[in-house]
Motif scaffolding. Structure first.
Motif, short mmCIF file in Angstrom:
data_model
loop_
_atom_site.label_atom_id
_atom_site.label_comp_id
_atom_site.label_asym_id
_atom_site.label_seq_id
_atom_site.Cartn_x
_atom_site.Cartn_y
_atom_site.Cartn_z
N ILE A 32 0.85 -1.19 0.00
CA ILE A 32 0.00 0.00 0.00
C ILE A 32 0.89 1.25 0.00
N GLY A 33 0.54 2.19 -0.86
CA GLY A 33 1.29 3.44 -0.94
C GLY A 33 2.50 3.37 -1.85
N LYS A 34 2.69 2.22 -2.50
CA LYS A 34 3.82 2.04 -3.43
C LYS A 34 3.28 1.78 -4.83
N GLN A 52 0.82 -0.93 -15.60
CA GLN A 52 1.61 0.23 -15.99
C GLN A 52 1.05 0.90 -17.24
N SER A 53 0.36 0.15 -18.07
CA SER A 53 -0.24 0.73 -19.28
C SER A 53 -1.46 1.60 -18.95
N LEU A 54 -1.93 1.55 -17.70
CA LEU A 54 -3.12 2.32 -17.30
C LEU A 54 -2.75 3.58 -16.53
N GLU A 55 -1.45 3.89 -16.46
CA GLU A 55 -1.04 5.08 -15.72
C GLU A 55 -1.79 6.29 -16.25
N GLY A 56 -2.22 7.14 -15.36
CA GLY A 56 -3.03 8.29 -15.72
C GLY A 56 -4.52 8.05 -15.48
N GLU A 57 -4.88 6.82 -15.12
CA GLU A 57 -6.27 6.48 -14.83
C GLU A 57 -6.39 5.91 -13.42
N ASN A 58 -7.46 6.25 -12.74
CA ASN A 58 -7.78 5.60 -11.48
C ASN A 58 -8.44 4.26 -11.82
N VAL A 59 -8.02 3.21 -11.11
CA VAL A 59 -8.45 1.85 -11.45
C VAL A 59 -8.97 1.14 -10.21
N VAL A 60 -10.05 0.41 -10.39
CA VAL A 60 -10.52 -0.57 -9.41
C VAL A 60 -10.36 -1.92 -10.08
N ALA A 61 -9.53 -2.77 -9.49
CA ALA A 61 -9.29 -4.11 -10.02
C ALA A 61 -9.98 -5.13 -9.12
N TYR A 62 -10.81 -5.95 -9.73
CA TYR A 62 -11.53 -7.00 -9.01
C TYR A 62 -10.93 -8.34 -9.41
N ILE A 141 -10.14 -7.04 -4.07
CA ILE A 141 -10.28 -5.78 -4.80
C ILE A 141 -9.10 -4.89 -4.47
N ALA A 142 -8.57 -4.22 -5.47
CA ALA A 142 -7.48 -3.27 -5.26
C ALA A 142 -7.83 -1.96 -5.96
N ARG A 143 -7.50 -0.86 -5.29
CA ARG A 143 -7.66 0.47 -5.89
C ARG A 143 -6.27 1.01 -6.20
N ILE A 144 -6.12 1.51 -7.42
CA ILE A 144 -4.84 2.05 -7.90
C ILE A 144 -5.11 3.46 -8.40
N ASP A 145 -4.30 4.42 -7.94
CA ASP A 145 -4.54 5.80 -8.37
C ASP A 145 -3.93 6.09 -9.73
N SER A 146 -4.14 7.30 -10.21
CA SER A 146 -3.71 7.67 -11.57
C SER A 146 -2.19 7.70 -11.73
N GLN A 147 -1.44 7.72 -10.64
CA GLN A 147 0.02 7.66 -10.72
C GLN A 147 0.53 6.21 -10.62
N GLY A 148 -0.39 5.25 -10.58
CA GLY A 148 0.00 3.85 -10.50
C GLY A 148 0.33 3.39 -9.10
N ILE A 149 -0.14 4.12 -8.09
CA ILE A 149 0.12 3.78 -6.69
C ILE A 149 -1.02 2.90 -6.17
N LEU A 150 -0.67 1.80 -5.52
CA LEU A 150 -1.65 0.92 -4.91
C LEU A 150 -2.18 1.61 -3.66
N VAL A 151 -3.44 2.00 -3.70
CA VAL A 151 -4.04 2.80 -2.64
C VAL A 151 -4.66 1.95 -1.55
N GLU A 152 -5.28 0.85 -1.94
CA GLU A 152 -6.07 0.09 -0.98
C GLU A 152 -6.32 -1.32 -1.51
N GLY A 153 -6.44 -2.26 -0.61
CA GLY A 153 -6.82 -3.63 -0.95
C GLY A 153 -7.88 -4.10 0.02
N GLY A 154 -8.79 -4.94 -0.43
CA GLY A 154 -9.85 -5.44 0.43
C GLY A 154 -10.63 -6.55 -0.24
N SER A 155 -11.60 -7.07 0.49
CA SER A 155 -12.34 -8.21 -0.05
C SER A 155 -13.82 -8.20 0.30
N ARG A 156 -14.31 -7.16 0.93
CA ARG A 156 -15.68 -7.22 1.45
C ARG A 156 -16.71 -6.46 0.62
#
Length: 179
Positions: A32-34, A52-62, A141-156
């Protein structure tokens, strides 16, 4: 004696085997935060792609798999939300199946029509608890910000209300899981 020596060598030479559960959780939370880890995926039409190809976009990965029974309902609910209103973030459903046929069967069964990727090495993703998968389980689930930083992980996050809060209203996974 030779077999025992080989077994001991294998056990002690592999760091992830010798880690305790708590050590694995701490190591996973450290993501987280990296920048999100480099990992190869394939699009549903079998083209290589990475986060890395999605840099510049906020992403929610399921992250899901066909052998994960709770993943079916969560994927169906995610699809309902995506079809109801365009998400404010890019949503990618990522299969950790080894087999394309299993993935295709799950997509047919759930009716999921959003963006889908398949991990090139699902076993590695689990073993190393990549993408802040603290529990080492699915769904994840993981949230990744527009700079490609892993913001959060969870499962609920599972219900349509929870998914809507995450992908349409930028609510954290922790807050959404309380809805």
């Amino acid at each position: 004696m030779k077999k025992v020596s080989i077994l001991l060598f294998l056990i002690f030479s592999c760091g992830s085997w010798s880690q305790t559960y708590e050590e694995k959780v701490v190591a996973s939370r450290a993501f987280i935060g990296k920048p999100v880890q480099e990992h190869m995926f394939y699009t549903i039409d079998k083209q290589p792609i990475t986060f890395q190809s999605l840099e510049g976009e906020n992403v929610v990965a399921y992250f899901f798999a066909s052998w994960c029974s709770p993943c079916y309902e969560a994927l169906e609910n995610l699809n309902k939300v995506i079809e109801t209103a365009p998400p404010s973030v890019r949503v990618v459903a990522i299969s950790l199946d080894e087999d394309w046929t299993d993935l295709e069967g799950m997509l047919a069964r759930t009716g999921f029509s959003g963006e889908v990727w398949k991990s090139a090495d699902a076993k590695l993703a689990f073993r190393e608890r990549l993408f802040a998968n603290f529990s080492g389980s699915l769904p994840h689930i993981a949230r990744i910000d527009s700079q490609g930083i892993l913001v959060e992980g969870g499962s609920r996050v599972k219900t349509t209300e929870q998914w809507s809060a995450v992908i349409n209203n930028n609510v954290s996974l922790a807050e959404a899981s309380e809805i």
